[in-house]
Design a protein around this motif. Structure first.
Motif, short mmCIF file in Angstrom:
data_model
loop_
_atom_site.label_atom_id
_atom_site.label_comp_id
_atom_site.label_asym_id
_atom_site.label_seq_id
_atom_site.Cartn_x
_atom_site.Cartn_y
_atom_site.Cartn_z
N LYS A 251 0.87 -1.18 0.00
CA LYS A 251 0.00 0.00 0.00
C LYS A 251 0.90 1.23 0.00
O LYS A 251 1.70 1.42 0.91
N GLU A 252 0.79 2.06 -1.07
CA GLU A 252 1.63 3.25 -1.08
C GLU A 252 0.85 4.47 -0.61
O GLU A 252 -0.38 4.51 -0.72
N PHE A 253 1.58 5.44 -0.09
CA PHE A 253 1.00 6.67 0.46
C PHE A 253 1.70 7.86 -0.18
O PHE A 253 2.93 7.95 -0.14
N ILE B 298 0.15 9.07 14.14
CA ILE B 298 -0.18 9.53 12.78
C ILE B 298 -0.29 11.06 12.72
O ILE B 298 -0.70 11.69 13.70
N TYR B 299 0.10 11.61 11.58
CA TYR B 299 -0.08 13.05 11.32
C TYR B 299 -0.91 13.18 10.05
O TYR B 299 -0.44 12.92 8.95
N LYS B 300 -2.15 13.61 10.23
CA LYS B 300 -3.11 13.60 9.12
C LYS B 300 -2.63 14.42 7.92
O LYS B 300 -2.75 14.00 6.76
N PHE C 181 -0.29 13.48 4.58
CA PHE C 181 -0.74 12.71 3.42
C PHE C 181 -1.37 13.66 2.39
O PHE C 181 -2.22 14.47 2.73
N ARG C 182 -0.96 13.54 1.13
CA ARG C 182 -1.52 14.41 0.08
C ARG C 182 -2.97 14.05 -0.20
O ARG C 182 -3.74 14.89 -0.62
N GLU C 183 -3.32 12.77 0.00
CA GLU C 183 -4.69 12.32 -0.26
C GLU C 183 -5.35 11.93 1.05
O GLU C 183 -4.82 11.08 1.77
N GLU C 184 -6.51 12.51 1.34
CA GLU C 184 -7.19 12.14 2.59
C GLU C 184 -7.53 10.65 2.61
O GLU C 184 -7.54 10.02 3.67
N LEU D 175 -7.35 8.02 5.67
CA LEU D 175 -8.53 7.28 6.10
C LEU D 175 -8.31 5.77 6.02
O LEU D 175 -8.86 5.02 6.83
N PHE D 176 -7.51 5.33 5.07
CA PHE D 176 -7.18 3.91 4.97
C PHE D 176 -6.56 3.42 6.28
O PHE D 176 -6.93 2.37 6.82
N LEU D 177 -5.63 4.20 6.82
CA LEU D 177 -4.96 3.80 8.07
C LEU D 177 -5.92 3.90 9.26
O LEU D 177 -5.90 3.05 10.15
N VAL D 178 -6.77 4.92 9.26
CA VAL D 178 -7.77 5.06 10.34
C VAL D 178 -8.70 3.85 10.34
O VAL D 178 -9.00 3.28 11.40
#
Length: 304
Positions: free
Chosen positions: A181-183, A213-215, A218-221, A225-228
């Motif tokens: 999974k890339e971020f 985590i630091y919201k 990430f460039r894409e929310e 949200l995937f990690l949440v």
């Protein structure tokens, strides 16, 4: 022979390469800075002094030895920064992957060659030249390999963009049985508070099911949200912009219940203790001025 084994970030650590700040060289000139945070301290006259960084790393080394971890250190190269071993290579399962790092840093790999020589050569790989990937962008969790990258069309203009999409593809091919999974990370050349240099600057698992985590890293929310959804919001410690800047997500696990953290991370350390962790607090704030902390300066080789 060194039998490598790294399947996650938090199992009991047995063997690690810890960087070195000895003979670290003079304060770089502004144009030599690799990241905006170092630049900030160079310009402010607050760039860390070698002796302070050596002391911090010695404290970390003693702590690792207290837990009976075998610690390798890089061979000394005069006037050369060798603190951040996480950048130069990383282990997944029993494979040692050498990073294609910034050309100026190639000698850092030579300095740990004596360690690599103890590994079965069939278990050591070096990606082709067009593949960029650094250990700070690679996080293992259960059947997942999380990889930080930067998908902007201006990738090549960013010295802070360290892992490209070819790097993600390379790991997919090397580990077909894992879920990759890339971020897409936020990068900045000029503002350290808006620069997630690596994935571990805005996310890291601790224990069996928790994470930091630091919201806004990430460039894409959707990536956040995937990690949440994966971890559960109640299991994630959300850090602020300033906490990201001081590297709160870049702690280091010696065991599932033992986390090494910077002594000034009061809010995080209280949360960790409240969640049953033993928190080993050490001073590491001088090293943090170079946009790296505890995880960045370690290269784990064996965990149980």
């Amino acid at each position: 022979m060194l039998e490598l084994n790294i399947k996650n970030e938090t199992s009991r650590l047995r063997t690690v390469v810890l960087g070195s700040a000895i003979n670290n060289g003079p304060t770089p000139r502004p144009e030599e800075a690799y990241d905006p945070k170092s630049l900030e301290h160079i310009l402010a006259g607050t760039y860390p002094l070698e002796q302070d960084m050596v002391n911090e790393m010695d404290t970390f080394n003693k702590l690792l030895e207290k837990y009976n971890v075998t610690v390798f250190r890089p061979e000394m190269i005069a006037n050369y920064n060798q603190i951040f071993t996480r950048d130069i290579g990383f282990v997944i399962d029993d494979i040692f992957i050498k990073s294609n790092i910034l050309p100026d840093r190639e000698r850092e790999l030579d300095a740990i060659q004596y360690v690599i020589d103890q590994i079965d050569p069939k278990k050591v790989v070096r990606p082709p030249e067009e593949v960029h990937i650094e250990g700070g962008d690679v996080i293992l969790w259960k059947e997942y390999i999380f990889i930080g990258t930067y998908k902007g069309s201006d990738y090549k203009d960013y010295i802070t963009a360290r892992t490209n999409i070819q790097g993600v593809q390379y790991i997919k091919e090397l580990f077909p049985n894992k879920i990759i999974k890339e971020f897409d990370l936020v990068k900045s050349k000029i503002e350290a508070r808006d620069n997630a240099l690596h994935l571990d600057c805005c996310f890291q698992p601790v224990g069996n099911d928790k994470g930091i985590i630091y919201k806004s890293g990430f460039r894409e929310e959707a990536d956040y949200l995937f990690l949440v959804n994966l971890f559960g919001k109640e299991n994630l410690f959300h850090i602020t912009r300033d906490e990201m800047y001081t590297m709160n997500s870049n702690v280091f696990s010696i065991d599932t219940n033992v986390v090494v953290s910077e002594k000034n991370f009061t809010r995080l350390n209280n949360w960790l203790r409240a969640n049953g962790f033993i928190v080993e607090e050490i001073p590491y704030a001088e090293i943090a001025k170079q946009e790296g902390l505890l995880r960045c300066s370690t290269l784990p080789l064996v965990r149980d």
